[in-house]
Design a protein around this motif. Structure first.
Motif, PDB file in Angstrom:
ATOM      1  N   ARG A 147       0.830  -1.204   0.000  1.00  0.00           N
ATOM      2  CA  ARG A 147       0.000   0.000   0.000  1.00  0.00           C
ATOM      3  C   ARG A 147       0.866   1.255   0.000  1.00  0.00           C
ATOM      4  NH1 ARG A 147      -3.081   1.453   5.402  1.00  0.00           N
ATOM      5  NH2 ARG A 147      -0.876   1.681   5.936  1.00  0.00           N
ATOM      6  N   VAL A 186      -8.738   4.678   2.448  1.00  0.00           N
ATOM      7  CA  VAL A 186      -8.476   3.947   1.211  1.00  0.00           C
ATOM      8  C   VAL A 186      -7.365   4.648   0.450  1.00  0.00           C
ATOM      9  CG1 VAL A 186      -9.376   3.389  -1.086  1.00  0.00           C
ATOM     10  CG2 VAL A 186     -10.763   2.928   0.933  1.00  0.00           C
ATOM     11  N   TRP A 246      -6.093   4.516  -3.341  1.00  0.00           N
ATOM     12  CA  TRP A 246      -6.603   3.985  -4.607  1.00  0.00           C
ATOM     13  C   TRP A 246      -5.881   4.597  -5.803  1.00  0.00           C
ATOM     14  CZ3 TRP A 246      -9.152   0.266  -6.917  1.00  0.00           C
ATOM     15  CH2 TRP A 246      -9.611   0.470  -8.224  1.00  0.00           C
ATOM     16  N   THR A 289      -6.336   4.788  -9.865  1.00  0.00           N
ATOM     17  CA  THR A 289      -7.124   4.501 -11.062  1.00  0.00           C
ATOM     18  C   THR A 289      -6.226   3.979 -12.175  1.00  0.00           C
ATOM     19  OG1 THR A 289      -8.765   6.188 -10.496  1.00  0.00           O
ATOM     20  CG2 THR A 289      -8.662   5.500 -12.800  1.00  0.00           C
ATOM     21  N   GLN A 299      -5.591   0.462 -11.232  1.00  0.00           N
ATOM     22  CA  GLN A 299      -6.777  -0.280 -10.793  1.00  0.00           C
ATOM     23  C   GLN A 299      -6.448  -1.116  -9.556  1.00  0.00           C
ATOM     24  OE1 GLN A 299     -10.212  -0.247 -12.436  1.00  0.00           O
ATOM     25  NE2 GLN A 299      -9.119   1.685 -12.703  1.00  0.00           N
ATOM     26  N   GLY A 330      -6.074  -0.846  -5.084  1.00  0.00           N
ATOM     27  CA  GLY A 330      -6.337  -0.048  -3.905  1.00  0.00           C
ATOM     28  C   GLY A 330      -6.371  -0.886  -2.645  1.00  0.00           C
ATOM     29  N   ILE A 384     -17.676   1.359  -4.411  1.00  0.00           N
ATOM     30  CA  ILE A 384     -16.896   2.419  -5.053  1.00  0.00           C
ATOM     31  C   ILE A 384     -17.843   3.304  -5.853  1.00  0.00           C
ATOM     32  CG2 ILE A 384     -14.926   2.944  -6.539  1.00  0.00           C
ATOM     33  CD1 ILE A 384     -14.161  -0.085  -6.223  1.00  0.00           C
ATOM     34  N   GLY A 437     -17.012  -3.444  -4.368  1.00  0.00           N
ATOM     35  CA  GLY A 437     -15.586  -3.516  -4.080  1.00  0.00           C
ATOM     36  C   GLY A 437     -15.197  -4.759  -3.313  1.00  0.00           C
ATOM     37  N   VAL A 495      -8.687  -3.888  -2.303  1.00  0.00           N
ATOM     38  CA  VAL A 495      -9.934  -3.684  -3.034  1.00  0.00           C
ATOM     39  C   VAL A 495      -9.983  -4.641  -4.218  1.00  0.00           C
ATOM     40  CG1 VAL A 495     -11.337  -2.018  -4.309  1.00  0.00           C
ATOM     41  CG2 VAL A 495      -9.969  -1.263  -2.352  1.00  0.00           C
ATOM     42  N   ASN A 554     -12.229  -4.784  -7.281  1.00  0.00           N
ATOM     43  CA  ASN A 554     -13.274  -4.289  -8.176  1.00  0.00           C
ATOM     44  C   ASN A 554     -13.404  -5.221  -9.374  1.00  0.00           C
ATOM     45  OD1 ASN A 554     -10.581  -3.039  -8.496  1.00  0.00           O
ATOM     46  ND2 ASN A 554     -11.420  -2.263 -10.424  1.00  0.00           N
TER      47      ASN A 554
END
Length: 256
Positions: free
Chosen positions: A135, A160, A162, A164, A167, A169, A190, A203, A218, A220
């Motif tokens: 992380r 969180v 995250w 993008t 992709q 998190g 999300i 999520g 996460v 997704n």
């Protein structure tokens, strides 16, 4: 024993009928082949195609790349320029390729159906320190352009990190009461500003430790274009497709 090219032609016509339709001449040819081979199931591939169609009704989100690639590969295998022939061990002549091709498509279609309907689990970290390092690396990675989200509600807090771009998190929470995971689980949502639909993206579901804390990655199931916020709800075990709330935590962009 030699393979029978008429059976391969039958497979090809059945696949075309299920996916794109036949010309009048091809329909006549298919009827003749089905009369010659009454043991063949003329509706197997069409049923599989219908199942996938139903799975995607009102679900315009793109498939993940690995599933789309498998479907494209299976479709390509159905109509090769010169498929390799192998000897069959069955009582009647038929190429192993012809048998495999139809089942390959059916297997991929079933995989898509299961994927789109089954809630995704969030992976609880097996090694918290190792996951914290991941992380932290994500947060410091300039190419990831990671954003932080945070929130506090009724004694519970969450954060969180995250990205993008990647992709990827991680969610860390404190102060959530432990649940009986056979009956209830927490679920992460999300809020994606890039989606035409207003419903948040699933999520994943997760459990907290006895002290009310957890660090999870996460999960997704679809592409998140523009994460605006994250939320946590309490749902039945396994999660839900659409939540009725209430939201136990709402995590919004953190400044600085």
């Amino acid at each position: 024993m030699n393979t029978d090219p008429r059976l391969d032609r039958l497979d090809d016509l059945l696949a075309r009928e299920a996916t794109q339709g036949l010309t009048s001449d091809e329909t006549v040819e298919l009827d003749a082949l089905l009369e010659a081979y009454p043991d063949e199931d003329p509706d197997a591939l069409e049923r599989a195609a219908s199942a996938v169609h139903l799975a995607f009704v009102d679900t315009p989100d793109p498939l993940p790349a690995h599933l789309a690639e498998r479907l494209q590969l299976a479709a390509t295998v159905l109509t090769p320029a010169a498929p390799a022939r192998v000897k069959s061990t069955r009582s009647r002549s038929r190429s192993a390729w012809g048998t495999w091709a139809g089942w390959a498509v059916a297997a991929c279609l079933v995989g898509v159906l299961v994927y789109t309907q089954w809630p995704k689990d969030v992976s609880v970290v097996q090694g918290p320190e190792e996951e914290r390092l991941k992380r932290d690396r994500l947060a410091k990675d300039a190419t990831a352009q990671a954003a932080k989200f945070a929130g506090e509600q009724a004694g519970a807090t969450g954060e969180v990190v995250w990205s993008t771009a990647k992709q990827e998190g991680y969610l860390e929470v404190r102060g959530l009461p432990p649940l009986d995971s056979t009956k209830e689980q927490y679920q992460l949502w999300i809020v994606d500003g890039g989606r035409a639909k207003k419903e948040p993206v699933d999520g994943g579901v997760f459990d907290v430790k006895p002290d009310g804390t957890v660090l999870v990655r996460v999960r997704n199931p679809i592409l998140v274009k523009d994460a605006k916020a994250f939320a946590v709800t309490k749902e039945t075990a396994g999660g839900v497709v659409v939540s009725d709330g209430p939201m136990l935590l709402v995590l919004t962009p953190k400044q600085g």
